[in-house]
Design an enzyme around this catalytic site. Structure first.
Site, mmCIF file in Angstrom:
data_model
loop_
_atom_site.group_PDB
_atom_site.id
_atom_site.type_symbol
_atom_site.label_atom_id
_atom_site.label_comp_id
_atom_site.label_asym_id
_atom_site.label_seq_id
_atom_site.Cartn_x
_atom_site.Cartn_y
_atom_site.Cartn_z
ATOM 1 N N LYS A 58 -3.718 5.467 -4.406
ATOM 2 C CA LYS A 58 -2.642 5.897 -3.520
ATOM 3 C C LYS A 58 -2.902 7.309 -3.006
ATOM 4 O O LYS A 58 -2.667 7.613 -1.834
ATOM 5 C CB LYS A 58 -1.284 5.829 -4.259
ATOM 6 C CG LYS A 58 -0.801 4.399 -4.490
ATOM 7 C CD LYS A 58 0.371 4.306 -5.457
ATOM 8 C CE LYS A 58 0.717 2.833 -5.742
ATOM 9 N NZ LYS A 58 1.740 2.673 -6.781
ATOM 10 N N GLN A 102 4.853 6.281 -10.975
ATOM 11 C CA GLN A 102 4.074 5.066 -11.230
ATOM 12 C C GLN A 102 4.730 4.286 -12.375
ATOM 13 O O GLN A 102 5.036 4.857 -13.417
ATOM 14 C CB GLN A 102 2.626 5.451 -11.586
ATOM 15 C CG GLN A 102 1.710 4.249 -11.793
ATOM 16 C CD GLN A 102 1.488 3.435 -10.530
ATOM 17 O OE1 GLN A 102 1.426 3.977 -9.426
ATOM 18 N NE2 GLN A 102 1.398 2.120 -10.671
ATOM 19 N N ASP A 125 9.439 5.222 -2.519
ATOM 20 C CA ASP A 125 8.996 3.980 -3.156
ATOM 21 C C ASP A 125 10.160 2.978 -3.267
ATOM 22 O O ASP A 125 9.954 1.841 -3.676
ATOM 23 C CB ASP A 125 8.435 4.319 -4.556
ATOM 24 C CG ASP A 125 7.482 3.243 -5.083
ATOM 25 O OD1 ASP A 125 6.871 2.527 -4.266
ATOM 26 O OD2 ASP A 125 7.344 3.135 -6.315
#
Lengths: 288, 288
Positions: A58, A102, A125
């Site tokens: 990412k 994450q 996200d």
């Protein structure tokens, strides 16, 4: 369908590339105008190899698109309170425009409490309850990245949703549940299926649109796909196998996402796009 | 079903009475222990006669259950910012344990912005995005009152939900959407239908549990009810008519809510119960 029918593939790789290109242009414009490059903070707890790889990937994509990233690696022994503190500090840091935690964060940490420490305006996200609410109620806000990617694919291929029967297999908080809400907001009739569903094949056979999002290899049998249906496979299992039996499904579907190269590349593309969107919102009015 | 079959009625009036009785006992216990009676703030914008009546009825029920209420009546000319300020102040007021914003708030006000000014720990009406998130993710929190009442009715009558096909007709943010999420959290397979659904009767015919929540008189035809199904009618239309054609539906259903006396009384009961629960949480540790 004729015996030689083959579904059109939904090319996530190509669409993702175009989204990232447009995102890079926007990032450059913001950097030039304000003197500040969009910045994504990535937070990783522990050193799970797959998670390390995902975060590295990412960040590399960010760099290529002109998005700075700031990485915060925390030890596996991190407590929920410490993680919440880190995310709260990032939420208040004007240098950071988007925050990615994450996940899974591993045992011993309350993942939901951690997610909720992310400010909604930096939730690129799409993991907070606030973002789930805006997705569910059709309000402006960030979307969960994979669901957002799925909706962009459907839009790209001109899939009509109004009044169509959409079946979502899976009900996770950042994939199944939000993609169902996004489909509902676009006037599909939405059915949520899951591990306790009594007769999954019978329900799939009625679906105009199938979204498979459970992570069980070939759970959806090709012969259950309604002829002419649109099949979105968000599963990703070892050996590049999706949740749908692709070879049979493509002989019946009208449109289908390959695995890999379908939904997968869209997730990061949406993450990057939303990071730059967040930067644009937060830098609004700034003149460099 | 035999020609003389009649469904068992789900007695919301009786269940609501028992919930309110238990709530009054809890309220008295809190008052005695802490010296502070649970308090619900009711906020009404304008003077719509129906809304005035609803608020008066809710306050009367509070009084009977030993819950104080504090009423804030605002003029119809109130702006969103003013309403948000009022709700924010109540959210910070330690004398207030629960907040009810009577809705719809009328044109010219951003209802969602107003709802979001209610602190989650005081959202006893279950209208915030936070409450929608906790309902959707199976987390502790307050539920929207009518959906919460429906779930209590289903529980009271021992309706098994796991693996059952539940069809929710309607998708409003405080009724259809949350009740679907609550059913999904209890492992039902959930289908959301609405005004754009292509063939509603065909979907209803497959349903083990039907929740009608649209406010269109007799939208659900009795002959479409699957024999042995459970029918929850959350519609309330002029002339005491629900969203389900009751007379025909009861000849096929196993369980059915009457209108009135089914879902209706449950809504206030859940509001009162949650207000006292909020007070218990906020007064925890207080000793009078």
């Amino acid at each position: 369908m004729s015996p030689t029918h083959t579904a059109q593939l939904m090319d996530g790789t190509g669409l993702a590339r175009r989204i990232v290109e447009a995102t890079a242009t926007n990032a450059a414009e913001i950097s030039q105008r304000t003197g500040v490059a969009p910045c994504l903070a990535t937070v990783l707890v522990g050193d799970d190899p797959a998670s390390v790889t995902y975060v590295r990937m990412k960040r590399a994509r960010c760099a290529k698109a002109g998005i700075r990233s700031r990485h915060i690696g925390l030890p596996a022994s991190t407590t929920t309170a410490e993680l919440v503190d880190t995310l709260t500090a990032l939420s208040h840091d004007p240098q950071v425009h988007g925050i990615l935690l994450q996940h899974p964060v591993g045992p011993g940490i309350d993942e939901r409490a951690a997610f909720e420490a992310i400010a909604p305006e930096k939730d690129v996200d799409g993991v907070t309850m606030h973002s789930f609410g805006t997705m569910s109620f059709g309000l402006p806000g960030f979307v969960s990245c994979t669901p957002g990617g799925i909706m962009r694919l459907l839009d790209e291929y001109g899939v009509e949703l109004t009044g169509k029967q959409a079946v979502v297999v899976g009900r996770s908080p950042i994939l199944g549940k939000p993609v169902g809400m996004l489909l509902l907001a676009q006037d599909a009739t939405v059915t949520y299926c899951h591990s306790r569903t009594a007769d999954l094949p019978a329900i799939v056979r009625e679906a105009d649109i199938v979204v498979a999002a459970v992570g069980r290899p070939r759970l959806i049998h090709g012969q259950d796909v309604k002829p002419g249906a649109v099949v979105i496979d968000a599963g990703y299992n070892p050996g590049n196998v999706g949740d749908v039996d692709f070879d049979t499904a493509r002989t019946r579907a009208r449109l289908i996402t390959p695995v890999p190269g379908g939904v997968g590349p869209m997730t990061i593309a949406v993450l990057l796009a939303q990071t730059v969107e967040a930067a644009a919102q937060q830098c609004h009015g700034l003149v460099g």
